[in-house]
Motif scaffolding. Structure first.
Motif, PDB file in Angstrom:
ATOM      1  N   HIS A 146       0.831  -1.199   0.000  1.00  0.00           N
ATOM      2  CA  HIS A 146       0.000   0.000   0.000  1.00  0.00           C
ATOM      3  C   HIS A 146       0.875   1.263   0.000  1.00  0.00           C
ATOM      4  N   PHE A 147       1.990   1.200   0.693  1.00  0.00           N
ATOM      5  CA  PHE A 147       2.895   2.347   0.690  1.00  0.00           C
ATOM      6  C   PHE A 147       3.587   2.495  -0.670  1.00  0.00           C
ATOM      7  N   TYR A 148       3.830   1.381  -1.352  1.00  0.00           N
ATOM      8  CA  TYR A 148       4.312   1.488  -2.741  1.00  0.00           C
ATOM      9  C   TYR A 148       3.257   2.229  -3.578  1.00  0.00           C
ATOM     10  N   HIS A 149       2.004   1.877  -3.335  1.00  0.00           N
ATOM     11  CA  HIS A 149       0.901   2.515  -4.074  1.00  0.00           C
ATOM     12  C   HIS A 149       0.820   4.008  -3.774  1.00  0.00           C
ATOM     13  N   ILE A 150       0.988   4.363  -2.505  1.00  0.00           N
ATOM     14  CA  ILE A 150       0.973   5.780  -2.126  1.00  0.00           C
ATOM     15  C   ILE A 150       2.135   6.517  -2.808  1.00  0.00           C
ATOM     16  N   GLY A 151       3.314   5.892  -2.811  1.00  0.00           N
ATOM     17  CA  GLY A 151       4.481   6.479  -3.486  1.00  0.00           C
ATOM     18  C   GLY A 151       4.200   6.690  -4.969  1.00  0.00           C
ATOM     19  N   ASP A 152       3.599   5.690  -5.585  1.00  0.00           N
ATOM     20  CA  ASP A 152       3.230   5.768  -7.001  1.00  0.00           C
ATOM     21  C   ASP A 152       2.312   6.969  -7.236  1.00  0.00           C
ATOM     22  N   LYS A 210       3.112  14.518  -9.965  1.00  0.00           N
ATOM     23  CA  LYS A 210       4.131  15.439 -10.489  1.00  0.00           C
ATOM     24  C   LYS A 210       4.626  14.974 -11.860  1.00  0.00           C
ATOM     25  N   LEU A 216       6.048  12.248 -12.475  1.00  0.00           N
ATOM     26  CA  LEU A 216       7.278  11.453 -12.341  1.00  0.00           C
ATOM     27  C   LEU A 216       6.937   9.965 -12.395  1.00  0.00           C
ATOM     28  N   PHE A 264       7.063   6.009 -11.564  1.00  0.00           N
ATOM     29  CA  PHE A 264       7.244   5.124 -10.406  1.00  0.00           C
ATOM     30  C   PHE A 264       8.604   4.416 -10.446  1.00  0.00           C
ATOM     31  N   LEU A 310      11.422   5.487 -10.802  1.00  0.00           N
ATOM     32  CA  LEU A 310      12.451   6.189 -10.025  1.00  0.00           C
ATOM     33  C   LEU A 310      12.592   5.597  -8.626  1.00  0.00           C
ATOM     34  N   LEU A 311      11.491   5.009  -8.108  1.00  0.00           N
ATOM     35  CA  LEU A 311      11.522   4.461  -6.748  1.00  0.00           C
ATOM     36  C   LEU A 311      11.993   3.009  -6.704  1.00  0.00           C
ATOM     37  N   LEU A 369       1.938   9.738  -5.357  1.00  0.00           N
ATOM     38  CA  LEU A 369       2.624  11.019  -5.116  1.00  0.00           C
ATOM     39  C   LEU A 369       3.483  11.411  -6.316  1.00  0.00           C
ATOM     40  N   LEU A 370       4.162  10.413  -6.914  1.00  0.00           N
ATOM     41  CA  LEU A 370       4.984  10.700  -8.090  1.00  0.00           C
ATOM     42  C   LEU A 370       4.119  11.027  -9.296  1.00  0.00           C
TER      43      LEU A 370
END
Lengths: 267, 267
Positions: B187-193, B199, B201, B203, B205-206, B195-196
């Motif tokens: 789920h935190f991968y999803h949140i990161g996706d 902008k 950007l 995914f 990059l992570l 947020l990027l």
């Protein structure tokens, strides 16, 4: 590859020497990688003699704890905690060419001090004791001029094939996303470790799961990789888990909150 | 290796045929792995014809949607959602030897129905479209008798080198830990996706960060692998991140809560 870039940018100078300000996790790994890739670290400067000497010894260079005694180099890389950054910058010779390595600090903070300034942000989690392979780490660059950007790009390309131009606003989002996908993720590994430890079970039981969870999102979008009770809102399991956590109010709250967030994120 | 085990347990029967009840992610991957390892799946039974046929076609076996028409086999593996498990068990011939594959369901649930019963719990995240290598997946076993346990162990060892005896209470904690280290992590991968994505950007990059974060805890304890603003309580960054999330109350709450939890977990 490097030669090609060199030819294209014949006019720009090459960064061959670096002064490193800071001796933390990032500075340590960056310093090592720069040295291994033929860049000379002319000096390490850190707040305490112990940390400065430790890194200088590894890099085979002199050190100082006095910012007024920084040696001249093609580039000064400042890799210190965000809350001391400005105090450090104020003491560096104004003629220096300076980059910082922070995710959440705008490049503008450097503008008042140095004509040539920029950001050199490697997006990775660094620990002193763990060697990292820089070759695929995204290095996010920003610079005060096109010429200086070219120089930083040449330098970054010596370390990594994965160099991007990222402005301050984008970098801030990247850093925030990194906190979720690295620090927060690692905290959940820690919670898992604790839950197993209470039952005398070894953390290694979770390692194949942790690896596969990370591997899955190399090819699937995270939302498509999701499994487990929360995404299908299996109340029987969720209630059982909440009961198991009844004597741990903090974990219980995290469990309940993230489960709801997962369920709400369903397409 | 297998021959040696065979000799040691000459007296116990070998499981050569399996009936599979369920056609979800786990049933699909388990069925494939069993087939590849020489076990005959004699039938797939699932609630809908579509799902039963889809898996049966992959495994090259017949299917049914009627639990009363289950074919005889050395073992019935029931891999269905927890909340329908009892309803399914009630309809299976009482003479069957039955295991379930659920993390959070005690073995006892089977005791009222079948003399030989047990649990066969592969600790992994399964998606239908993603092949998994069973060879290092921890398979957690529990059984109603030592003899039946030996049979299950032989079967499990055909798939994986990583077979453990885990009782119901331990398995429940394992499953809870798996939710934190897999579902919540994803789920935190999803949140990161997300947020990027805002902008523009990518995914990707992570991805090196995600990989390294998972790799780190293969050799370091998670608490020793932690980095980032929360563990050093860098309020400047934390406040900046909270401000960035000011228009996302849910993420803001998660950020604030997990950051505090990380800080509190410091040794």
């Amino acid at each position: 590859m490097f030669l090609v870039i060199l030819k294209q940018q014949k006019s720009s100078k090459m960064i061959k020497t670096v002064t490193l300000v800071g001796a933390g996790n990032l500075a340590t790994q960056l310093g090592k990688s720069l040295t291994e890739n033929g860049i000379e670290i002319v000096q390490v400067c850190s707040r305490t003699e112990t940390s400065a000497k430790a890194l200088a010894d590894q890099l085979g260079c002199p050190y100082t704890i006095d910012l007024k005694k920084l040696k001249q180099a093609d580039l000064v890389i400042v890799s210190v905690k965000d809350d001391v950054l400005e105090r450090v910058l104020k003491q560096i010779d104004k003629r220096s060419r300076v980059v910082h390595t922070a995710g959440s600090v705008p490049m503008e903070i450097l503008a008042g001090y140095f004509k040539n300034h920029g950001v050199f942000y490697p997006l990775q989690t660094f620990s002193k004791q763990r060697e990292v392979d820089f070759s695929n780490i995204p290095i996010c660059l920003e610079a005060s001029s096109v010429e200086f950007l070219q120089e930083l790009k040449q330098l970054a390309n010596r370390l990594s094939q994965n160099v991007s131009l990222v402005n301050s606003e984008e970098r801030e989002s990247l850093h925030l996303a990194a906190v979720f996908t690295c620090n927060f993720v690692n905290h959940f590994y820690h919670i898992g470790d604790g839950l197993l430890g209470e039952k005398g079970l070894d953390f290694s039981l979770l390692k194949p799961l942790i690896q596969e969870t990370a591997l899955k999102v190399m090819s699937l979008k995270p939302i498509d990789a999701q499994t487990g009770p929360a995404v299908r809102y299996d109340e029987t399991i969720i209630d059982k888990h909440l009961e198991l956590l009844s004597y741990k109010p903090e974990l219980r709250k995290i469990y309940s909150f993230i489960s709801r967030s997962i369920y709400n994120s369903k397409k």
